[in-house]
Design a protein around this motif. Sequence first.
Motif, short mmCIF file in Angstrom:
data_model
loop_
_atom_site.label_atom_id
_atom_site.label_comp_id
_atom_site.label_asym_id
_atom_site.label_seq_id
_atom_site.Cartn_x
_atom_site.Cartn_y
_atom_site.Cartn_z
N GLY A 14 0.81 -1.22 0.00
CA GLY A 14 0.00 0.00 0.00
C GLY A 14 0.84 1.26 0.00
N GLY A 46 5.75 -0.39 6.61
CA GLY A 46 5.77 1.00 6.09
C GLY A 46 6.12 1.06 4.61
N ALA A 53 8.33 13.77 -6.69
CA ALA A 53 8.32 14.60 -7.91
C ALA A 53 7.82 13.76 -9.08
N VAL A 189 2.21 -10.03 5.19
CA VAL A 189 2.11 -11.30 4.46
C VAL A 189 3.33 -12.14 4.82
N LEU A 340 8.29 -0.40 -7.30
CA LEU A 340 9.63 -0.87 -6.98
C LEU A 340 9.74 -2.40 -7.04
N ILE A 353 7.11 6.97 -10.59
CA ILE A 353 5.65 7.02 -10.42
C ILE A 353 4.98 6.94 -11.79
P1 FAD Z 1 6.79 1.11 -1.20
O1 FAD Z 1 6.51 2.52 -0.97
O2 FAD Z 1 8.01 0.53 -0.56
O3 FAD Z 1 5.53 0.30 -0.70
C1 FAD Z 1 5.60 -1.09 -0.47
C2 FAD Z 1 4.34 -1.52 0.25
O4 FAD Z 1 4.36 -2.92 0.40
C3 FAD Z 1 4.21 -0.92 1.65
O5 FAD Z 1 2.86 -0.59 1.89
C4 FAD Z 1 4.62 -2.08 2.54
O6 FAD Z 1 4.05 -2.01 3.82
C5 FAD Z 1 4.06 -3.24 1.75
N1 FAD Z 1 4.67 -4.53 2.07
C6 FAD Z 1 5.93 -4.93 1.82
N2 FAD Z 1 6.11 -6.19 2.31
C7 FAD Z 1 4.92 -6.57 2.83
C8 FAD Z 1 4.45 -7.74 3.48
N3 FAD Z 1 5.26 -8.78 3.70
N4 FAD Z 1 3.18 -7.78 3.90
C9 FAD Z 1 2.35 -6.72 3.70
N5 FAD Z 1 2.73 -5.59 3.10
C10 FAD Z 1 3.99 -5.52 2.67
N6 FAD Z 1 9.60 8.26 -7.96
C11 FAD Z 1 9.17 9.35 -8.62
O7 FAD Z 1 8.31 9.22 -9.50
N7 FAD Z 1 9.65 10.58 -8.32
C12 FAD Z 1 10.62 10.76 -7.41
O8 FAD Z 1 11.00 11.90 -7.15
C13 FAD Z 1 11.16 9.63 -6.77
N8 FAD Z 1 12.17 9.75 -5.89
C14 FAD Z 1 12.70 8.61 -5.33
C15 FAD Z 1 13.84 8.69 -4.54
C16 FAD Z 1 14.42 7.54 -4.05
C17 FAD Z 1 15.69 7.63 -3.22
C18 FAD Z 1 13.83 6.28 -4.28
C19 FAD Z 1 14.42 5.02 -3.70
C20 FAD Z 1 12.68 6.19 -5.03
C21 FAD Z 1 12.13 7.34 -5.59
N9 FAD Z 1 11.03 7.27 -6.42
C22 FAD Z 1 10.58 8.37 -7.07
C23 FAD Z 1 10.33 6.01 -6.59
C24 FAD Z 1 9.07 6.03 -5.74
O9 FAD Z 1 9.40 6.25 -4.39
C25 FAD Z 1 8.32 4.71 -5.88
O10 FAD Z 1 8.18 4.38 -7.22
C26 FAD Z 1 6.95 4.82 -5.29
O11 FAD Z 1 7.00 5.33 -4.00
C27 FAD Z 1 6.27 3.50 -5.29
O12 FAD Z 1 6.82 2.68 -4.30
P2 FAD Z 1 6.12 1.31 -4.03
O13 FAD Z 1 4.69 1.55 -3.72
O14 FAD Z 1 6.44 0.40 -5.16
O15 FAD Z 1 6.90 0.73 -2.76
#
Ligand code: FAD
Length: 506
Positions: A14, A46, A53, A189, A340, A353
Amino acid sequence: MSAPPIRKIVIVGGGTAGWMAAAALSKVLGAMPGLAITLIESEAIGTVGVGEATIPQIVHFNKLLGINEAEFMRETHATYKLGIEFVDWTRLGHSYVHPFGQYGIDMLGIEFHHFWLKGLALGDATALDAYSIGAMAGKAGRFYWPETGNPNSPLARLAYAFQFDAGRYARFLRRRAEEAGVTRVEGRVTQIEQHPETGFVTRVALENGTQVDGELFIDCSGFRSLLLGQTLGVPFLDWSKWLPCDRAVAISCTKRETGAEDQPLTRSTARKAGWQWRIPLQHRVGNGHVYASAFMSEDEATETLLAHLDGTPLASPNHIRFTGGHRTRVWEKNVVALGLAGGFLEPLESTAIHLVQSGIARLLAYFPSTAFTQVEIDRFNAETAQDYLDIRDFLVLHYKATARNDSEFWNYCRTLDPPDGLKAKLDMFRSSGRIVREHNELFTETSWLSVMACQGIVASDHHPAAALLPDDEVLRRLSHVRGVIASAVSQMPTQDQFLASIGGAI
Ligand code: FAD
């Protein structure tokens, strides 16, 4: 006979990816009777906590969801973004803006920059920024919406994106998704069950004993890549040879106290072994230092960041490790990864994003039945891999096109052999000033031109048609375009005035 439709979608995670997927799928598919969408997230784990951005395509995503922009700006504490200001990338002391939108105006049906190149050859050294309404408005701290109805207005060549608080954006989307019927399940999970013969994921089990069955699983679990990577074992394609930055340290600050308004720009300042971002929001400023661990220690990277903040830190530094690249197949069996969990290219051009958004759009285009036809899955994977490749080449350009020789890191980047696609683009621009945009790739001619020309790649020629226009007429027209842009910018409100006028200020 067609296979039965999917009835149960399970999103694991999430963060921004999970809630973008939940909000979009519930908006588009939510009206289908008998379809259940469940999102599982763990507050204890988390989110990655960065990613604020964006690029202009996000405006369409918000429109698809029927989001009111003023409400969105207020609730996510967002600001506008007209491009990225790159400081010290070309050489120390140099800066330019990679703007959204387009440069100049169409002249004789030939791309504007050929006339700019001819102007350069004639001795008019005006930098490209002066021909971009986005760059000029950004630097002047001004903002207005693009003028879509009038192609002759300079505002027709403007495009914008947002900078927002990622946590607030996820909560904003969560509310919409839950209102549209998405069920949220809290917990970690710990087990993933697969069909004994097909290997398809059938169920996930949580630490607290809850079990969630599904037919289509969307892996949004972040860098853990719980389903795609850990369970299905899809390999990761590592591109760190081309993109050596593999760490970040991030910290949020208070707004600086001078009362000065922020520019609607993200700033990227090149440092000794990487670069530092500055993302101004309405209530705080996001800062981070992206660096290559082969060239700099964590302590030095943190010190560098803390030495270059223009506000007071609001928390302790958040250290993040990553590898540039992507899973070779982001859709495997009945698991599709978004965000990610599928891959990551460092945040230099704020593309992550967007890749979530394009992944959702692609998933909707190839939305499966329970038959999960392989030809569609292969197509989905090929298109996604191409997206990553195109973005990678554009990112590598920023590191390759530099005169910096003041550190081991810059020497490595400047002298590396570029990937084939980038090399072809560089050769074409150097020889003729032409920019070839392949297969509708994400970055437009404006973007390629901006980084190539502003980071010192010299075109030795321009379009022959530009040569036909008399020299003094070229110089006159260039000066006219600059004047029109400067005049339009002077009539735009400041970003703060604009936000207040639409009810978007916090
Ligand atoms: P996360 O935010 O890590 O979310 C993962 C989710 O999975 C969380 O809710 C976590 O609780 C859940 N989860 C994981 N394991 C389990 C489990 N076992 N059971 C239940 N839940 C679980 N993107 C941009 O477009 N612009 C930017 O400026 C930008 N800057 C960035 C800077 C950095 C340094 C980094 C590393 C990334 C950046 N990104 C940027 C990328 C952006 O942060 C991600 O693409 C975006 O936040 C999506 O992340 P996510 O939802 O895939 O992962």
